[in-house]
Write a protein that holds these residues in place. Structure first.
Motif, PDB file in Angstrom:
ATOM      1  N   GLN A 274      -9.736  47.351  49.059  1.00  0.00           N
ATOM      2  CA  GLN A 274      -9.718  48.131  50.293  1.00  0.00           C
ATOM      3  C   GLN A 274      -8.806  47.479  51.341  1.00  0.00           C
ATOM      4  O   GLN A 274      -7.996  48.136  51.994  1.00  0.00           O
ATOM      5  N   LEU A 275      -8.950  46.158  51.463  1.00  0.00           N
ATOM      6  CA  LEU A 275      -8.177  45.378  52.440  1.00  0.00           C
ATOM      7  C   LEU A 275      -6.673  45.506  52.189  1.00  0.00           C
ATOM      8  O   LEU A 275      -5.892  45.856  53.084  1.00  0.00           O
ATOM      9  N   ILE A 276      -6.275  45.259  50.937  1.00  0.00           N
ATOM     10  CA  ILE A 276      -4.846  45.290  50.614  1.00  0.00           C
ATOM     11  C   ILE A 276      -4.324  46.719  50.727  1.00  0.00           C
ATOM     12  O   ILE A 276      -3.222  46.957  51.237  1.00  0.00           O
ATOM     13  N   GLN A 277      -5.154  47.663  50.316  1.00  0.00           N
ATOM     14  CA  GLN A 277      -4.741  49.073  50.397  1.00  0.00           C
ATOM     15  C   GLN A 277      -4.515  49.494  51.855  1.00  0.00           C
ATOM     16  O   GLN A 277      -3.525  50.148  52.175  1.00  0.00           O
ATOM     17  N   ASN A 278      -5.429  49.113  52.756  1.00  0.00           N
ATOM     18  CA  ASN A 278      -5.263  49.482  54.166  1.00  0.00           C
ATOM     19  C   ASN A 278      -3.973  48.900  54.739  1.00  0.00           C
ATOM     20  O   ASN A 278      -3.248  49.573  55.475  1.00  0.00           O
ATOM     21  N   LEU A 279      -3.695  47.632  54.398  1.00  0.00           N
ATOM     22  CA  LEU A 279      -2.505  46.989  54.971  1.00  0.00           C
ATOM     23  C   LEU A 279      -1.223  47.646  54.446  1.00  0.00           C
ATOM     24  O   LEU A 279      -0.283  47.902  55.208  1.00  0.00           O
ATOM     25  N   ILE A 280      -1.210  47.940  53.126  1.00  0.00           N
ATOM     26  CA  ILE A 280       0.014  48.549  52.573  1.00  0.00           C
ATOM     27  C   ILE A 280       0.161  49.998  53.065  1.00  0.00           C
ATOM     28  O   ILE A 280       1.264  50.428  53.402  1.00  0.00           O
ATOM     29  N   SER A 281      -0.969  50.737  53.149  1.00  0.00           N
ATOM     30  CA  SER A 281      -0.790  52.125  53.638  1.00  0.00           C
ATOM     31  C   SER A 281      -0.311  52.135  55.084  1.00  0.00           C
ATOM     32  O   SER A 281       0.485  53.003  55.462  1.00  0.00           O
ATOM     33  N   ASN A 282      -0.762  51.182  55.901  1.00  0.00           N
ATOM     34  CA  ASN A 282      -0.239  51.118  57.266  1.00  0.00           C
ATOM     35  C   ASN A 282       1.257  50.795  57.279  1.00  0.00           C
ATOM     36  O   ASN A 282       2.013  51.342  58.081  1.00  0.00           O
ATOM     37  N   ALA A 283       1.649  49.882  56.373  1.00  0.00           N
ATOM     38  CA  ALA A 283       3.063  49.497  56.309  1.00  0.00           C
ATOM     39  C   ALA A 283       3.927  50.715  55.962  1.00  0.00           C
ATOM     40  O   ALA A 283       5.063  50.848  56.436  1.00  0.00           O
ATOM     41  N   ILE A 284       3.367  51.604  55.154  1.00  0.00           N
ATOM     42  CA  ILE A 284       4.110  52.830  54.808  1.00  0.00           C
ATOM     43  C   ILE A 284       4.051  53.813  55.981  1.00  0.00           C
ATOM     44  O   ILE A 284       5.064  54.389  56.383  1.00  0.00           O
ATOM     45  N   LYS A 285       2.833  53.951  56.529  1.00  0.00           N
ATOM     46  CA  LYS A 285       2.641  54.973  57.581  1.00  0.00           C
ATOM     47  C   LYS A 285       3.437  54.685  58.850  1.00  0.00           C
ATOM     48  O   LYS A 285       4.066  55.576  59.406  1.00  0.00           O
TER      49      LYS A 285
END
Ligand code: ADP
Length: 377
Positions: A274-285
């Protein structure tokens, strides 16, 4: 008496009187600084200084000839004093923090050292007790403990509230969502223009509310007790699962994701994902004009692993570095960048549950780098 002998006696007398003077000075200094008492080996008080009388509110006459039981507050178990007598009876020094009771019934705390005074054979003949008043410090400690307990209780209550609220709201929301969809399907284009706009608003509103409630539920679930469900987690595996989940978003945004080998850590596999997913999705968003370039790297020191997710996006100004981790705090509105303001708050909770820290470095328009640490076991 021969002169030589007289000289020797004089010298002896002088050095004796110097020693007595020095001892008196030391006693004076001790009495100035500490609460002092002397007892015989049976525990009967033979000497108390004025600081002792001041704090205990007993007079010298009331104390001398008495036992320390006179100031016993009943706070410590019998074993506590048994252990004390055993230690000093052997001739060893004993130290402890004691709660005593003054004559007026008030309590005071003293940091106590009892030194056995011994004869030439090493047997204790008296006990010298030196104490310092630590009542204020103890009160502060007590207050702090109480405040911490209250805080913990309030936090638990709040967490429970967030959990119950988000959990129980899902059902009625699901109903609203499905009826909104039904109205949309049945009546879109069949009523007037305004009705179509309202139907869209309804659909958007329910979608957003579902996201918020799911986020809140996720947030309140992210504090399950420390170390529960912890196992060895290979972060390379976690990362490849996250990248597979985000495949469509990565392709649509033309993102380039680079990563180096990541460590295995002790943690909760679902939460770390969840943690890594949130950080990467923010980096994309939160991308800027250029397609996202995302770097995931790790370093380590003797105590912890530090993982970082770096992007070339819109960046964050320093005054918002702390704000972004607070729940519902967003730096952009829904039209610019859709979101709930929960993702990074969840990340913070997850990292803290793992005993680590999360922080960022960033410059507006230059990109951001989020770091989190996980302690080595
Ligand atoms: P959300 O993305 O749902 O708004 P987050 O808690 O994930 O919620 O992020 C909080 C805020 O922090 C975002 O609204 C955004 O302004 C900012 N933010 C998060 N990640 C980045 C990033 N990689 N680059 C720039 N801003 C970011």
């Amino acid at each position: 008496m021969p002169d030589r002998m007289r000289e020797d006696i004089n010298e002896l007398q002088n050095s004796l009187s110097d020693t007595v003077f020095e001892l008196a000075s030391i006693k004076y200094a001790l009495d100035e600084a500490a609460i002092v008492a002397i007892t015989d080996i049976k525990g009967t008080i033979t000497y108390v200084n004025s600081k002792f009388c001041e704090i205990s509110k007993y007079s010298q006459n009331e104390l001398i000839g008495n036992n320390h039981r006179i100031i016993n507050s009943g706070y410590h178990p019998v074993e506590f004093f048994k252990e004390m007598y055993k230690t000093i009876g052997k001739g060893d020094i004993w130290k402890a923090q004691i709660r005593n009771r003054a004559k007026d019934g008030s309590f005071y705390w003293v940091d106590t050292t009892i030194v056995p005074l011994k004869n030439r054979d090493g047997k204790p003949i008296k006990y010298l007790a030196i104490r310092f008043d630590i009542t204020a410090q103890k009160r502060t400690e007590e207050r702090l403990k109480q405040t911490l307990n209250e805080l913990e209780y309030t936090n638990k209550e709040l967490e429970h509230f967030a959990y119950v609220a988000s959990h129980d709201l899902r059902e009625p929301l699901r109903m609203v969502t499905s009826y909104a969809q039904l109205i949309g399907r049945k009546y879109q284009g069949r009523l007037d223009e305004n009705a179509d706009v309202y139907i869209n608003y309804l659909a958007e509103g329910t979608k957003r509310m579902t996201k918020l409630i799911d986020g809140l539920l996720q947030y309140s679930r992210s504090t399950a007790s420390k170390c529960q469900n912890f196992a060895e987690v290979d972060l390379n595996k976690v990362l490849s699962e996250v990248l597979a989940d985000l495949k469509i978003a990565i392709e649509e945004s033309n993102s380039k994701v680079h990563y180096s080998s990541l460590p295995s850590v002790m943690g909760d596999p679902v939460q770390l994902r969840q943690l890594i997913q949130n950080l990467i999705s923010n980096a994309i968003k939160y991308r800027d004009r250029e397609p996202p370039v995302i770097d995931i790297t790790s370093k380590e020191n003797s105590d912890e692993f530090i993982i970082s997710v770096k992007d070339n996006g819109i960046g964050i100004s320093p005054e918002n570095f702390d704000r972004v981790f607070v729940i519902f705090q967003r730096l952009h509105n829904e039209e610019e960048y859709p979101g709930t303001g929960i993702g990074l708050a969840v990340c913070k909770r997850i990292v803290e549950r793992h005993g680590g820290r999360i922080w960022l470095e960033s410059k507006p328009s230059k990109g951001s780098e989020f770091f989190f640490s996980i302690p080595k076991v």
